[in-house]
Write a protein that holds these residues in place. Structure first.
Motif, PDB file in Angstrom:
ATOM      1  N   HIS A 111      19.612 -10.120   6.470  1.00 37.52           N
ATOM      2  CA  HIS A 111      19.033  -8.872   5.690  1.00 37.52           C
ATOM      3  C   HIS A 111      20.284  -8.164   5.045  1.00 37.52           C
ATOM      4  CE1 HIS A 111      15.104  -9.081   7.719  1.00 37.52           C
ATOM      5  NE2 HIS A 111      15.826  -9.771   8.405  1.00 37.52           N
ATOM      6  N   GLN A 112      19.625  -7.282   4.155  1.00 31.44           N
ATOM      7  CA  GLN A 112      20.790  -6.460   3.100  1.00 31.44           C
ATOM      8  C   GLN A 112      21.319  -5.504   4.342  1.00 31.44           C
ATOM      9  OE1 GLN A 112      19.468  -3.413   0.168  1.00 31.44           O
ATOM     10  NE2 GLN A 112      18.833  -5.376  -0.670  1.00 31.44           N
ATOM     11  N   GLU A 113      20.520  -4.745   5.296  1.00 29.50           N
ATOM     12  CA  GLU A 113      21.494  -4.009   6.113  1.00 29.50           C
ATOM     13  C   GLU A 113      21.592  -4.626   7.386  1.00 29.50           C
ATOM     14  OE1 GLU A 113      18.099  -3.085   5.930  1.00 29.50           O
ATOM     15  OE2 GLU A 113      18.426  -2.684   3.859  1.00 29.50           O
ATOM     16  N   HIS A 125      -2.926   0.404  -4.221  1.00 22.36           N
ATOM     17  CA  HIS A 125      -1.821  -0.762  -4.275  1.00 22.36           C
ATOM     18  C   HIS A 125      -0.953  -0.869  -5.295  1.00 22.36           C
ATOM     19  CE1 HIS A 125      -3.715  -3.471  -0.976  1.00 22.36           C
ATOM     20  NE2 HIS A 125      -4.849  -2.800  -1.249  1.00 22.36           N
ATOM     21  N   LYS A 126       0.485  -0.881  -4.991  1.00 25.88           N
ATOM     22  CA  LYS A 126       1.430  -0.815  -5.864  1.00 25.88           C
ATOM     23  C   LYS A 126       1.959  -2.354  -6.015  1.00 25.88           C
ATOM     24  CE  LYS A 126       6.166   0.547  -6.674  1.00 25.88           C
ATOM     25  NZ  LYS A 126       7.357   1.035  -6.165  1.00 25.88           N
ATOM     26  N   ARG A 127       1.824  -2.930  -7.165  1.00 24.17           N
ATOM     27  CA  ARG A 127       2.195  -4.355  -7.210  1.00 24.17           C
ATOM     28  C   ARG A 127       3.808  -4.525  -7.808  1.00 24.17           C
ATOM     29  NH1 ARG A 127      -0.607  -9.476 -10.124  1.00 24.17           N
ATOM     30  NH2 ARG A 127      -2.208  -9.075  -8.482  1.00 24.17           N
ATOM     31  N   ILE A 128       4.188  -5.124  -6.861  1.00 23.87           N
ATOM     32  CA  ILE A 128       6.012  -5.278  -6.998  1.00 23.87           C
ATOM     33  C   ILE A 128       6.309  -6.631  -7.633  1.00 23.87           C
ATOM     34  CG2 ILE A 128       8.192  -5.034  -5.843  1.00 23.87           C
ATOM     35  CD1 ILE A 128       6.787  -3.745  -3.466  1.00 23.87           C
ATOM     36  N   ILE A 129       5.589  -7.610  -7.209  1.00 27.04           N
ATOM     37  CA  ILE A 129       6.063  -9.001  -7.952  1.00 27.04           C
ATOM     38  C   ILE A 129       4.658  -9.557  -8.743  1.00 27.04           C
ATOM     39  CG2 ILE A 129       6.638 -11.409  -7.485  1.00 27.04           C
ATOM     40  CD1 ILE A 129       8.729  -9.440  -6.663  1.00 27.04           C
ATOM     41  N   ASP A 187      19.958 -11.720   1.786  1.00 28.43           N
ATOM     42  CA  ASP A 187      19.933 -10.660   1.232  1.00 28.43           C
ATOM     43  C   ASP A 187      21.188  -9.812   0.738  1.00 28.43           C
ATOM     44  OD1 ASP A 187      18.726  -8.873  -0.390  1.00 28.43           O
ATOM     45  OD2 ASP A 187      17.180  -8.102   1.007  1.00 28.43           O
ATOM     46  N   GLU A 188      21.769  -9.975  -0.284  1.00 32.48           N
ATOM     47  CA  GLU A 188      23.052  -9.255  -0.841  1.00 32.48           C
ATOM     48  C   GLU A 188      24.196  -9.482   0.428  1.00 32.48           C
ATOM     49  OE1 GLU A 188      22.679  -5.392  -2.463  1.00 32.48           O
ATOM     50  OE2 GLU A 188      20.603  -5.908  -3.209  1.00 32.48           O
ATOM     51  N   PRO A 189      24.452 -10.606   0.621  1.00 33.41           N
ATOM     52  CA  PRO A 189      25.565 -11.021   1.650  1.00 33.41           C
ATOM     53  C   PRO A 189      26.891 -10.411   1.243  1.00 33.41           C
ATOM     54  CG  PRO A 189      25.095 -12.949   0.519  1.00 33.41           C
ATOM     55  CD  PRO A 189      24.098 -12.036  -0.130  1.00 33.41           C
ATOM     56  N   ILE A 196      22.154 -11.385  -5.060  1.00 36.10           N
ATOM     57  CA  ILE A 196      23.607 -10.920  -5.174  1.00 36.10           C
ATOM     58  C   ILE A 196      23.799  -9.951  -6.283  1.00 36.10           C
ATOM     59  CG2 ILE A 196      24.476 -12.856  -6.799  1.00 36.10           C
ATOM     60  CD1 ILE A 196      26.796 -12.972  -4.766  1.00 36.10           C
ATOM     61  N   HIS A 197      24.637  -8.831  -6.167  1.00 36.96           N
ATOM     62  CA  HIS A 197      24.886  -8.182  -7.030  1.00 36.96           C
ATOM     63  C   HIS A 197      26.350  -8.339  -7.695  1.00 36.96           C
ATOM     64  CE1 HIS A 197      21.557  -5.414  -7.443  1.00 36.96           C
ATOM     65  NE2 HIS A 197      21.546  -5.363  -6.073  1.00 36.96           N
ATOM     66  N   GLN A 198      26.621  -8.324  -8.733  1.00 37.26           N
ATOM     67  CA  GLN A 198      27.755  -8.161  -9.550  1.00 37.26           C
ATOM     68  C   GLN A 198      28.949  -9.267  -8.851  1.00 37.26           C
ATOM     69  OE1 GLN A 198      28.556  -4.007  -9.046  1.00 37.26           O
ATOM     70  NE2 GLN A 198      28.527  -3.779 -11.401  1.00 37.26           N
ATOM     71  N   LYS A 236       0.874  -1.189  -0.201  1.00 39.17           N
ATOM     72  CA  LYS A 236      -0.178   0.143   0.078  1.00 39.17           C
ATOM     73  C   LYS A 236       0.813   1.221   0.046  1.00 39.17           C
ATOM     74  CE  LYS A 236      -3.818  -1.361   2.603  1.00 39.17           C
ATOM     75  NZ  LYS A 236      -4.249  -1.508   4.113  1.00 39.17           N
ATOM     76  N   ILE A 237       0.663   2.131  -1.032  1.00 34.51           N
ATOM     77  CA  ILE A 237       1.442   3.399  -0.763  1.00 34.51           C
ATOM     78  C   ILE A 237       0.348   4.619  -0.782  1.00 34.51           C
ATOM     79  CG2 ILE A 237       3.730   2.528  -1.861  1.00 34.51           C
ATOM     80  CD1 ILE A 237       2.553   3.570  -4.443  1.00 34.51           C
ATOM     81  N   LYS A 238       0.911   5.879  -0.305  1.00 34.44           N
ATOM     82  CA  LYS A 238       0.014   6.632  -0.432  1.00 34.44           C
ATOM     83  C   LYS A 238       0.152   7.777  -1.555  1.00 34.44           C
ATOM     84  CE  LYS A 238      -1.996   9.349   3.458  1.00 34.44           C
ATOM     85  NZ  LYS A 238      -1.822   9.849   4.619  1.00 34.44           N
ATOM     86  N   ALA A 255      18.448  -6.243 -12.159  1.00 36.74           N
ATOM     87  CA  ALA A 255      18.887  -5.169 -11.709  1.00 36.74           C
ATOM     88  C   ALA A 255      18.248  -4.475 -10.435  1.00 36.74           C
ATOM     89  CB  ALA A 255      18.371  -4.259 -12.804  1.00 36.74           C
ATOM     90  N   SER A 256      18.810  -3.332  -9.984  1.00 33.44           N
ATOM     91  CA  SER A 256      18.224  -2.786  -8.661  1.00 33.44           C
ATOM     92  C   SER A 256      16.768  -2.487  -8.820  1.00 33.44           C
ATOM     93  CB  SER A 256      19.104  -1.513  -8.342  1.00 33.44           C
ATOM     94  OG  SER A 256      18.826  -0.957  -7.044  1.00 33.44           O
ATOM     95  N   GLY A 257      15.999  -2.768  -7.852  1.00 35.28           N
ATOM     96  CA  GLY A 257      14.536  -2.394  -7.873  1.00 35.28           C
ATOM     97  C   GLY A 257      13.711  -3.433  -8.910  1.00 35.28           C
ATOM     98  N   ALA A 258      14.282  -4.706  -9.202  1.00 32.11           N
ATOM     99  CA  ALA A 258      13.576  -5.692  -9.993  1.00 32.11           C
ATOM    100  C   ALA A 258      12.691  -6.631  -9.032  1.00 32.11           C
ATOM    101  CB  ALA A 258      14.805  -6.623 -10.510  1.00 32.11           C
ATOM    102  N   GLY A 259      12.837  -6.621  -7.563  1.00 28.96           N
ATOM    103  CA  GLY A 259      11.980  -7.051  -6.874  1.00 28.96           C
ATOM    104  C   GLY A 259      12.469  -8.095  -6.099  1.00 28.96           C
ATOM    105  N   LYS A 260      14.041  -8.438  -6.329  1.00 31.70           N
ATOM    106  CA  LYS A 260      14.557  -9.496  -5.532  1.00 31.70           C
ATOM    107  C   LYS A 260      14.212  -9.571  -3.780  1.00 31.70           C
ATOM    108  CE  LYS A 260      18.518  -7.917  -6.983  1.00 31.70           C
ATOM    109  NZ  LYS A 260      18.391  -6.534  -7.453  1.00 31.70           N
ATOM    110  N   SER A 261      14.582  -8.595  -3.340  1.00 28.69           N
ATOM    111  CA  SER A 261      14.284  -8.430  -1.853  1.00 28.69           C
ATOM    112  C   SER A 261      12.869  -8.715  -1.408  1.00 28.69           C
ATOM    113  CB  SER A 261      14.809  -7.268  -1.091  1.00 28.69           C
ATOM    114  OG  SER A 261      16.066  -7.122  -1.323  1.00 28.69           O
ATOM    115  N   THR A 262      11.883  -7.986  -2.284  1.00 29.87           N
ATOM    116  CA  THR A 262      10.580  -8.316  -1.948  1.00 29.87           C
ATOM    117  C   THR A 262      10.107  -9.760  -2.157  1.00 29.87           C
ATOM    118  OG1 THR A 262      10.145  -6.090  -2.920  1.00 29.87           O
ATOM    119  CG2 THR A 262       8.117  -7.306  -2.601  1.00 29.87           C
ATOM    120  N   LEU A 263      10.530 -10.529  -3.157  1.00 33.54           N
ATOM    121  CA  LEU A 263      10.084 -11.889  -3.423  1.00 33.54           C
ATOM    122  C   LEU A 263      10.908 -12.741  -2.234  1.00 33.54           C
ATOM    123  CD1 LEU A 263       9.014 -14.037  -5.274  1.00 33.54           C
ATOM    124  CD2 LEU A 263      11.258 -14.132  -6.358  1.00 33.54           C
TER     125      LEU A 263
END
Ligand SMILES: Nc1ncnc2c1ncn2[C@@H]1O[C@H](COP(=O)(O)OP(=O)(O)OP(=O)(O)O)[C@@H](O)[C@H]1O
Length: 648
Positions: free
Chosen positions: A138-140, A71-75, A224-226, A256-258, A62-64, A93-101
Motif C-alpha cells: 500500500h501507499q501508506e 455515484h462518482k466515476r473514477i475509472i 502502490d508508490e513503493p 510510481i511518481h517521478q 458513492k459520495i455524499k 498525475a496525482s488523482g489520475a486514478g492509478k491507486s483506484t485502478l
C-alpha cells in the motif's frame, strides 16, 4: 574535453553503484522461478505465472453531495493486459486514478466502491482467491509500531505462510528477504510510530512493507508508490528487486511518481493514466515514439518519465483545454498499433477464458488454522500493550495508588456500627466505580486506533473479523484480571471489610467481572462510533445513568417509571448489590450507638440491604445479569466491527 572526462567519471560511478546494488540485492528466484509459457489447457498461475487482463473496467464510488448519495466515476471503461515476467509502471498525475485502478485489479477495493467490467487472472474472473496469489504493497505504511522488524515478520509469516512450513524454514525465509532488502542490520529495531525517536526511517519502513509482501512469493505483486519518500539509492534497490522478480516470471504492477531515468528504464511496460482513462499502454521505449506522433518530442537531456507526466498534466487555469488534449491523445491511442497489440492479448485471454478448464488453485497450500492465527494475533496485541509503558506502568501504578489511598482512608473501619454502614457502602461504591470507569475509558482507543491495520489485513485475507475481535479482547483480558485483583488485595484488607476468605474471594470475582463488563461496554461504544471523542461524548451521559442507578444515590424503588428500566442495564447496580450482599449477609449484630439519642437504628444486615433496596435473593441473578451484559456488549461491539468490513 573536461566535460567528456567528467561524463566518463560519472558513468563509472553509476556503473559501480549499480553493480553494488545488484550484488547486495540479488533476488533469489531459484525456489519460485515460473515458466511463463501459457498452455491454456489448465489453470496454474503458480507454475505459469499470471496474465492479468481487464476489459471495459469502470470504477465508481458513492459520495455524499447536498445530503444525498451520488455515484462518482473514477475509472472510465479501461482495458488492458499484463503478462508474466513484466514489470509495469502505472503512471499519471496525482488523482489520475492509478491507486483506484490498481486496487480494483487486485480485488482490494473498498466497500463503497463499485466495479463494472471484467477482470481475469489467466482467463478466470478475479475473486477472493486472489489473496492467495497476490501481494499488495500500500501507499501508506501501516505497522504495529511497538514491534521489532523480526517480530513483525515472524507474525506475518505465521499468518500468511503454509502451515506445514517449519519454524526454521520460516526464519530462513525471513532472513533471506531482509538480507535482500538490506534490513538485516536492524532486525531488532522497533518499527516505531510518528514522532518516536527510536524508530525505522521512512525508507526502511517502505522496505519492510515490501519485505512483508515478498513472504508468500506471490506470482503477482501490486505496489502502490513503493518508492515515494525514498532516496534514489533505496528507490533503486526496490525497483532492482522488482525487476529481478519479474525476470523470475512474476507479474508486477507498480504505481510510481517521478522515477529517475535509470529507474524508469528498468520497467518493461508502461501504463499512463489521465482523468481515469488509459492514455498509453505499451513498452516504456514506445511511449516516447507514441507521444512524438502526437507532437510531443522529448529533449534528449530530459527525464522521459517527467516529460510524459508533463505532457498529460492538467494546466491550472486552462483545465478544459488540458482535458480536450487528454481526450484527443486517448482517442489516438485507442486506434494506434500499441492499443491493437494490447487488444489482441485481452481478446485472447477473454476468448480462452470462456473455455472450460480444470482449476488447480492452491491445492498444495494449507492455510494456517484459525486458532493458530488467533494465537499470533494475541501475541502481537499483547506485545503492543506491554511495550507501551505509558499505558501499562501508569495504569498499574494508578491502580495501586488508588487502592492504597482508599485503604488508608477507611483504615480501621468498624463495619458493624451505624457509621460503619455508610463506610462499607462507600468502599463498595469505590470498588465498583474504580473498576468501571477506569477500564471503560482505557479501552476506548483500542479498536479505533487499529481499524486501518485491521481493515487492510482483513482485506488481504489474513484473518476474519471474528478472529481479530477475539484476539483483541483476549489480549486485554489479563490486564482486566490482574488489575482488579491487585486493587482488591490492597484495598479490601486495608479498609477492614469482612475478614473472611469466602467474602474476599467473591469480592475479587465480582470486581473482575465488573471490570470486564465495563471494558466490554467501552469496546462496544468505540466500535459503534469508531472515534474516541464521539464515543466519549455518548459515554459521559451513560455514566450518569450508571451512577444514579447504582443504588447509593437514590432509593431504587423511587426511580420514576420513565427511567426505572435503566437500572437493569446498570452493572453498577448489580455489582453494588452483590458486593453488599457479601458484606451484610448473615450479619445480626450491628451496634446502635444512636440508641441514647433516640434515633432509628439498623440492627442487622438484612435491614442494611433493605435500606438500599437490595435483596439477598438477588445474588445469583446479579452475577448472571452481569454475564449477560458482558455477552451483549461484546456481541453488539462485534456486529459493528463486522459492519465496518462491509461498509468501508
Ligand atoms: N473513496 C473515494 N471517494 C471519493 N473520491 C475518491 C475516492 N477514492 C478516490 N477518489 C478520487 O478519485 C480520484 C483518483 O484517486 P486515486 O487515489 O486513484 O488517484 P491516484 O492517481 O492514485 O493519485 P495519487 O498519485 O495522488 O495517489 C481522485 O480525484 C480521488 O479524490
Amino acid at each position: 574535453m573536461e566535460g567528456t572526462a567528467l561524463t566518463v567519471v560519472n558513468s563509472d560511478i553509476v556503473d559501480e553503484l549499480e553493480a553494488d546494488i545488484n550484488s547486495q540485492n540479488s533476488f533469489d528466484c531459484s525456489v519460485s522461478v515460473r515458466n511463463t509459457t501459457r498452455t491454456y489447457n489448465r489453470w496454474s498461475p503458480l507454475e505459469e505465472g499470471i496474465t492479468l487482463a481487464w476489459n471495459d473496467v469502470s470504477v465508481s464510488t458513492k459520495i455524499k453531495s447536498n445530503g444525498k448519495f451520488i455515484h462518482k466515476r473514477i475509472i472510465n471503461g479501461v482495458s488492458g493486459a499484463v503478462k508474466p515476467g513484466t514489470l509495469v509502471a502505472l503512471m499519471g498525475a496525482s488523482g489520475a486514478g492509478k491507486s483506484t485502478l490498481m486496487s480494483a485489479l487486485a480485488y482490494r477495493q473498498s466497500g463503497t466502491t463499485e466495479i463494472e467490467g471484467d477482470i481475469l487472472i489467466n482467463g478466470r474472473p478475479i475473486g477472493s482467491y486472489l489473496k492467495y496469489l497476490s501481494g499488495y504493497m500500500h501507499q501508506e505504511d501501516l505497522f504495529v509500531p511497538t514491534l521489532t522488524i523480526l517480530e513483525h515478520m515472524t507474525v506475518m509469516a505465521n499468518l500468511k505462510l503454509d502451515r506445514r512450513i517449519s519454524k526454521a524454514d520460516k526464519e530462513k525465509k525471513i532472513r533471506s528477504i531482509l538480507k535482500d532488502l538490506g534490513l538485516l542490520d536492524c532486525l531488532n529495531t522497533i518499527i516505531g510510530g510518528i514522532g518516536q525517536s527510536k524508530a525505522l526511517s521512512g525508507g526502511e519502513k517502505k522496505r519492510l512493507a515490501f519485505a512483508t509482501e515478498l513472504l508468500t512469493d506471490p506470482p503477482i505483486l501490486f505496489c502502490d508508490e513503493p518508492t515515494t519518500g525514498l532516496d534514489s539509492y533505496s528507490a533503486h534497490t526496490i525497483v532492482t528487486i522488482m525487476n529481478q522478480m519479474a525476470c523470475c516470471g512474476n507479474t508486477i504492477l507498480c504505481t510510481i511518481h517521478q522515477p529517475t531515468s535509470d529507474i524508469f528504464a528498468m520497467f518493461t511496460q508502461l501504463i499512463l493514466m489521465a482523468e481515469g482513462m488509459i492514455i498509453y499502454m505499451g513498452s516504456t521505449a514506445g511511449a516516447l515514439d507514441f507521444f512524438q506522433t502526437q507532437g510531443y518530442t522529448c529533449p534528449s537531456s530530459y527525464n522521459p518519465a517527467d516529460f510524459l507526466i508533463k505532457a498529460i498534466a492538467t494546466t491550472p487555469g486552462s483545465e478544459e483545454s488540458s482535458k480536450q488534449t487528454i481526450r484527443r491523445i486517448c482517442h489516438h491511442f485507442a486506434i494506434s498499433d500499441y492499443a491493437k497489440e494490447v487488444d489482441v492479448v485481452v481478446q485472447y485471454e477473454f476468448h480462452m477464458g470462456r473455455a472450460p478448464r480444470k482449476f488447480e488453485l492452491r491445492k498444495d497450500f494449507k492455510e494456517v488454522f484459525w486458532w493458530s492465527k488467533l494465537y499470533w494475533l494475541i501475541y502481537r496485541w499483547t506485545l503492543e500493550a506491554w511495550r507501551n509503558p505509558s499505558i501499562q506502568t501508569v495504569r498499574v501504578l494508578q491502580r495501586v495508588g488508588v487502592a492504597v489511598i482508599i485503604g488508608l482512608c477507611y483504615l480501621g473501619t468498624n463495619a458493624y456500627t451505624q457509621s460503619g454502614i455508610q463506610s462499607v457502602e462507600g468502599i463498595i461504591f469505590i470498588f465498583v466505580s474504580e473498576n468501571t470507569f477506569n477500564p471503560m475509558y482505557a479501552v476506548l482507543s483500542e479498536f479505533p486506533e487499529d481499524t486501518a491495520i485491521f481493515l487492510r489485513e482483513y482485506r488481504s485475507g489474513l484473518y476474519n473479523s471474528f478472529t481479530y475481535y477475539l484476539s483483541r479482547i483476549l489480549s486485554l483480558l489479563p490486564g482486566f484480571i490482574i488489575e482488579p485483583i491487585l486493587f482488591a488485595v490492597i484495598a479490601y484488607w486495608l479498609s477492614g471489610l469482612r475478614p473472611s476468605v469466602d467474602a474476599f474471594f467473591y469480592t475479587v470475582l465480582i470486581t473482575i467481572l465488573t471490570a470486564n463488563v465495563a471494558s466490554a461496554c467501552g469496546i462496544m461504544f468505540s466500535n459503534v462510533w469508531n472515534s474516541v471523542p464521539t464515543a466519549m461524548a455518548y459515554l459521559v451521559p451513560f455514566d450518569y445513568i450508571l451512577m444514579v442507578t447504582s443504588g447509593l444515590f437514590i432509593k431504587l424503588s423511587t426511580l420514576p417509571s420513565v427511567v426505572n428500566w435503566t437500572k437493569y442495564l446498570s452493572w453498577l447496580m448489580y455489582a453494588m448489590e452483590s458486593l453488599s450482599i457479601i458484606q451484610w449477609r448473615d450479619v445480626s449484630n450491628i451496634t446502635c450507638e444512636n440508641e441514647k439519642l433516640d434515633l432509628p437504628c439498623i440492627r442487622n444486615g438484612t435491614e442494611v440491604l433493605e435500606k438500599y433496596d437490595f435483596s439477598e435473593d438477588h445474588f445469583v441473578r446479579d452475577i448472571w445479569a452481569m454475564i449477560v451484559l458482558l455477552i451483549c456488549f461484546h456481541t453488539i461491539g462485534y456486529i459493528f466491527l463486522w459492519w465496518k468490513t462491509k461498509s468501508r
